[in-house]
Scaffold this motif. Structure first.
Motif, PDB file in Angstrom:
ATOM      1  N   ASP A 272       3.607 -19.653  41.498  1.00 19.21           N
ATOM      2  CA  ASP A 272       3.542 -20.990  40.522  1.00 19.21           C
ATOM      3  C   ASP A 272       4.931 -21.102  40.476  1.00 19.21           C
ATOM      4  N   ASN A 273       5.570 -22.595  40.708  1.00 19.93           N
ATOM      5  CA  ASN A 273       6.789 -23.020  40.567  1.00 19.93           C
ATOM      6  C   ASN A 273       6.995 -23.713  39.048  1.00 19.93           C
ATOM      7  N   ASN A 274       5.739 -23.683  38.449  1.00 20.95           N
ATOM      8  CA  ASN A 274       5.819 -24.274  37.181  1.00 20.95           C
ATOM      9  C   ASN A 274       6.532 -23.557  36.004  1.00 20.95           C
ATOM     10  N   THR A 275       6.411 -22.338  36.167  1.00 20.72           N
ATOM     11  CA  THR A 275       7.071 -21.397  34.868  1.00 20.72           C
ATOM     12  C   THR A 275       8.472 -20.954  35.531  1.00 20.72           C
ATOM     13  N   ASN A 276       9.124 -21.265  34.631  1.00 20.72           N
ATOM     14  CA  ASN A 276      10.805 -20.988  34.955  1.00 20.72           C
ATOM     15  C   ASN A 276      11.360 -20.693  33.675  1.00 20.72           C
ATOM     16  N   TRP A 277      12.819 -20.518  33.631  1.00 16.93           N
ATOM     17  CA  TRP A 277      13.431 -20.002  32.475  1.00 16.93           C
ATOM     18  C   TRP A 277      14.716 -21.000  32.074  1.00 16.93           C
ATOM     19  N   THR A 278      15.074 -20.825  30.766  1.00 19.86           N
ATOM     20  CA  THR A 278      16.179 -21.632  30.265  1.00 19.86           C
ATOM     21  C   THR A 278      17.342 -20.817  30.034  1.00 19.86           C
TER      22      THR A 278
END
Length: 304
Positions: A130-136
């Motif tokens: 899944d490429n839609n879960t990332n971090w800030t």
């Protein structure tokens, strides 16, 4: 007659002792030989090592074309079978003597969006596949790698070609993408770490208009490249350790635990609008005919 018997008995005893000593000598020789073979086998077994890398949260892009004419991308769990996957074997393979994972890249037709270069590079996936879960930056991130350049070609002037070995790439959420009317979720990379002529060079992004806010920050043309930073230490073709630490409004790059580059300014604070993901491997920076690079990773870890 008595003397003859005594001589005969003595001869028998001496013969027995001689045979027994010979047997013991042979047994000792066999034991020593077995011991040597066993030690040699142990030495041989020690030579075969695997890299300390968990690939369950990484996908990989290679210089190979996929069925649609784009760059081949393999996600978890398929990437875990890289050692037997014909699609990956030429570009991502074990050096079991060194205990490293080798990434091989060269100029090919298999490029990704907004670039002319090919790569054999890992892309972090916090949720596998899944490429839609990332971090800030507010959530923070840490990446550490032990690596080395195995081999790299030279240009017509005799200088080694460049290769990007680590990145932090920005990404628009689906809502941000739709807000600015962009076709994809691509955002600029806030960090690029290069191997360049045996040294480590760092590039980041700076905001053109420091007063920009909100939607204006989301456009790629709102950001420009900085002048770059070169670490003093020359790593050459030896092993080195790179660490990247990210917290809200701050990014730190560390080479071999003794040289630091700290970014803590308005650019880092305003970059907090984007999501991000780590990248590591071999993003080769040449289109010269016959050029190539091989990058070895011995260790790679990511934390959030």
């Amino acid at each position: 007659m008595k003397y003859i018997r005594k001589d005969f008995v003595l001869a028998l005893i001496l013969a027995f002792l001689s045979v027994n000593a010979t047997c013991q000598e042979k047994a000792s020789s066999v034991t020593d030989s077995d011991s040597k073979v066993e030690k040699q086998d142990k030495k041989k077994k020690k030579k075969y090592k695997l890299p300390d890398i968990d690939l369950s949260h990484w996908s990989v892009t290679t210089p190979e074309l996929n069925a649609k004419g784009g760059a081949m991308n393999i996600e978890p769990p398929a990437i875990l079978n890289y050692a037997t996957d014909d699609r990956l074997i030429p570009y991502m393979y074990n050096d079991s003597t060194a205990g490293a994972l080798v990434f091989y890249a060269f100029p090919s037709k298999a490029t990704t969006a907004n670039t002319k270069y090919s790569r054999s590079e890992l892309r972090e996936q916090m949720v596998p596949g899944d490429n839609n879960t990332n971090w800030t930056f507010a959530q923070g991130g840490y990446m550490k790698g032990k690596l080395a350049i195995e081999d790299i070609s030279k240009d017509s002037n005799g200088k080694y070609h460049k290769v990007i070995i680590m990145q932090i790439h920005g990404r628009l959420t689906n809502e941000q993408r739709d807000l600015i009317g962009q076709k994809d979720n691509n955002a600029p990379p806030i960090l690029k770490i290069y191997w360049e002529n045996g040294k480590i060079r760092v590039k980041t992004k700076v905001l053109k208009n420091l007063s920009a806010t909100g939607e204006a920050l989301l456009h790629e043309d709102a950001w420009d490249d900085d002048k770059g930073f070169n670490f003093e230490q020359e790593v050459g073709f030896g092993k080195f350790i790179l660490e990247v630490k990210v917290t809200e409004g701050k990014m730190v790059v560390i080479l071999n635990n003794n040289e630091y580059k700290v970014y803590e300014d308005i650019h880092m604070r305003k970059w907090g609008v984007f999501e991000n993901y780590f990248k590591a491997g071999n993003y080769f920076q040449s289109r010269d005919e016959g050029s190539f690079a091989k990058v070895k990773y011995y260790e790679l870890e990511v934390k959030h």
